[in-house]
Write a protein that holds these residues in place. Structure first.
Motif, PDB file in Angstrom:
ATOM      1  N   GLY A   1       8.856  -2.539  64.174  1.00 42.64           N
ATOM      2  CA  GLY A   1      10.144  -2.418  64.295  1.00 42.64           C
ATOM      3  C   GLY A   1       9.812  -4.067  65.199  1.00 42.64           C
ATOM      4  N   PHE A   2       9.753  -4.049  66.221  1.00 41.51           N
ATOM      5  CA  PHE A   2      10.395  -4.491  67.573  1.00 41.51           C
ATOM      6  C   PHE A   2       9.101  -5.200  67.949  1.00 41.51           C
TER       7      PHE A   2
ATOM      8  N   GLY B   1       9.349  -7.202  62.151  1.00 43.91           N
ATOM      9  CA  GLY B   1      11.029  -7.106  63.383  1.00 43.91           C
ATOM     10  C   GLY B   1      10.988  -8.182  63.894  1.00 43.91           C
ATOM     11  N   SER B   2      11.649  -8.943  63.733  1.00 47.44           N
ATOM     12  CA  SER B   2      12.359 -10.133  64.978  1.00 47.44           C
ATOM     13  C   SER B   2      12.554 -10.108  65.198  1.00 47.44           C
TER      14      SER B   2
ATOM     15  N   GLN C   1      18.991  -4.861  68.665  1.00 44.13           N
ATOM     16  CA  GLN C   1      19.486  -5.520  66.797  1.00 44.13           C
ATOM     17  C   GLN C   1      18.658  -4.188  66.359  1.00 44.13           C
TER      18      GLN C   1
ATOM     19  N   ARG D   1      16.033  -1.257  64.007  1.00 48.02           N
ATOM     20  CA  ARG D   1      14.565  -1.257  63.907  1.00 48.02           C
ATOM     21  C   ARG D   1      14.438  -2.722  63.000  1.00 48.02           C
ATOM     22  N   LEU D   2      13.204  -3.278  62.842  1.00 46.77           N
ATOM     23  CA  LEU D   2      12.736  -3.944  61.951  1.00 46.77           C
ATOM     24  C   LEU D   2      13.819  -5.138  61.498  1.00 46.77           C
ATOM     25  N   SER D   3      14.626  -5.195  62.017  1.00 45.74           N
ATOM     26  CA  SER D   3      14.689  -6.021  61.409  1.00 45.74           C
ATOM     27  C   SER D   3      14.927  -8.545  61.558  1.00 45.74           C
ATOM     28  N   LYS D   4      15.458  -8.222  60.954  1.00 47.07           N
ATOM     29  CA  LYS D   4      14.703  -9.905  60.933  1.00 47.07           C
ATOM     30  C   LYS D   4      15.681 -10.998  61.338  1.00 47.07           C
TER      31      LYS D   4
END
Length: 477
Positions: free
Chosen positions: A56-57, A347-348, A355, A357-360
């Motif tokens: 996720g990170f 994630g990004s 941000q 978790r798993l944010s792109k």
């Protein structure tokens, strides 16, 4: 190469590097999270992520850890090693700091863009257009994050662009040919050895070199340089692959397992008939969707040793050959995965970015955004795009701009081969694995477009094979 070209190249490099660093660091650093494969490279640095993969990170710093064994072969290890040494010089924490790796890769990508632009036979305005397009490709949100990650896609992207830039320069007359040869060697070693999938580049790379025909080069002078490049890259690749597990042979059974239980026998079709066609018992229906490394994997079953020989390339290929309909469906799913571009499970942003978790990130979504819009169409989009690129390549050959045709066909054939290899031979993580289909396709689109632009109107340069013009002696009066 003329001094004004060198000054222009310096400007392209500085501008590209500045934009890439802004892309990487502002307003917060971005990268690509580890999907669980990162340990294979971290082990070689004396580091390891000891807890669960941080999908996720992005974990930007990896500390030292007890030794572990990894025979994984990837040119990404060279970039990681260099980043580790540079990080130590500047006091960066950990065995590998992805911020250092990201900055280093930005420098290398800016250099690759520069040599590629200098290799194009375009005027300054059109070279600027080429620079912008290449920056949009290399900075695209689907690709850029891998330049700061513990995964090996970043090395593949960099190596492929270097190969293209080198091939363009090799077609230029005079001294740029030698610079192009050096760039092509570097790109070949990095790109071909980035992942087991990129070994598919070997025959295409060899053919591209054999088709090179620089302006004015004849006979031995035409063949000597390409053959030397091919020999160096071939010998280097053989040496590199012999240092570990060539083509990741230790994962062959696992890949075939996933091709069967996650792709062919997917629970959505006639499961019993598919199992029978594969020579597997009906009781193996319970393993549909399981992973090789999971607790419920079929190899825990007492019956597995009896059917282990069915988890093989030969058996899977026989299934594809006798079930063309299902094979077409699986290839279509590969096309959908390629155009989807962004894996859902990675994630990004860093763990301290604030941000979710798993944010792109979607700062530069030009090519991947357009691809995602048409992703459900899969091969119904990809195949026409490849055909159009092929048309541009043929046009380039007919108009004596063969370098564009060579690069276009190299990229398209690699993309098509990679789609089949990943869709039919791996079975899981389709979106991530198909990035090596999307990236060369997008790059080929750019070069196809550039091949339509007019040549630069410059005086012809004298080549090594041309005799100097004889001076005209005025008649005596």
């Amino acid at each position: 190469m003329k001094s004004r070209d060198l000054r222009f190249g310096l400007g392209v490099f500085v501008a590209s590097l500045g934009l890439l660093l802004l892309r990487f660091l502002v307003p917060r650093p971005i990268g690509m999270a580890d999907n669980g494969d990162g340990w294979r490279l971290l082990c070689q640095l004396g580091g390891r992520q000891l807890d669960r993969p941080s999908e996720g990170f992005v974990r930007f710093s990896y500390g030292s850890a007890p030794p572990c064994d990894s025979a994984y072969v990837s040119s990404q290890a060279w970039l990681d090693w260099a980043a580790g040494k540079i990080g130590a010089l500047f006091g960066a924490s950990g065995v590998l700091n992805l911020l250092v790796l990201g900055v280093l890769t930005c420098v290398l990508v800016a250099g690759a863009i520069t040599v590629t632009v200098l290799g194009l036979d375009l005027n300054r305005r059109n070279r600027l257009i080429a620079t912008v397009l290449l920056l949009l490709v290399m900075g695209d949100s689907a690709f850029f994050g891998y330049f700061a990650s513990v995964l090996s896609e970043g090395a593949a992207f960099l190596g492929i662009l270097l190969i293209c830039g080198g091939l363009f320069l090799v077609h230029r007359p005079g001294k740029p040919r030698w610079a192009g040869a050096a760039v092509t060697v570097l790109g070949g070693l990095v790109g071909i050895n980035a992942k087991s999938q990129t070994l598919l580049l070997i025959p295409l790379f060899a053919l591209a070199l054999l088709l090179t025909r620089p302006s004015g080069a004849r006979g031995r002078k035409r063949w000597a340089l390409p053959l030397a490049v091919l020999a160096i890259v071939g010998a280097g690749t053989l040496a590199i692959q012999s240092q570990g597990d060539p083509a990741n042979a230790e994962y062959r059974e696992a890949n075939m397992y996933h091709a069967i239980f996650d792709s062919i026998v997917d629970g959505k079709h006639d499961t019993k008939a598919d199992l029978a066609a594969l020579g597997l018992p009906e009781s193996f229906e319970q393993y549909v969707g399981t992973g090789w490394w999971g607790e419920r994997a079929a190899w825990h079953d007492p019956l597995y040793p009896r059917y282990k020989d069915k988890i093989s390339r030969r058996n899977v290929l026989h299934y594809y050959a006798t079930h063309p309909g299902r094979t077409a469906e699986i290839l279509q799913q590969g096309g959908v995965d390629a155009l989807t571009a962004r894996p859902e499970n990675l994630g990004s942003f860093g763990e301290l970015s604030g941000q979710p978790r798993l944010s792109k990130e979607y700062r530069v979504p030009v090519f991947s955004g357009l691809a995602a819009l048409v992703a459900p169409l899969g091969l119904f989009v990809l195949v026409p795009v490849w055909v159009l690129i092929g048309w541009a390549g043929v046009r380039a050959f007919r108009r004596n701009r063969r370098e564009y045709g060579i690069v276009a066909f190299l990229l398209v054939f690699f993309a098509a081969g990679q789609l089949g290899l990943s869709a039919l031979g791996e079975g899981i993580e389709g979106v991530k694995h198909q990035l090596l289909t999307l990236f060369p396709t997008v790059l080929a689109v750019v070069f196809a477009v550039l091949s339509l632009l007019p040549r630069a109107e410059t005086a012809p340069e004298q080549t090594e094979d041309e005799d100097p013009a004889e001076e005209e002696i005025p008649a005596a009066v």
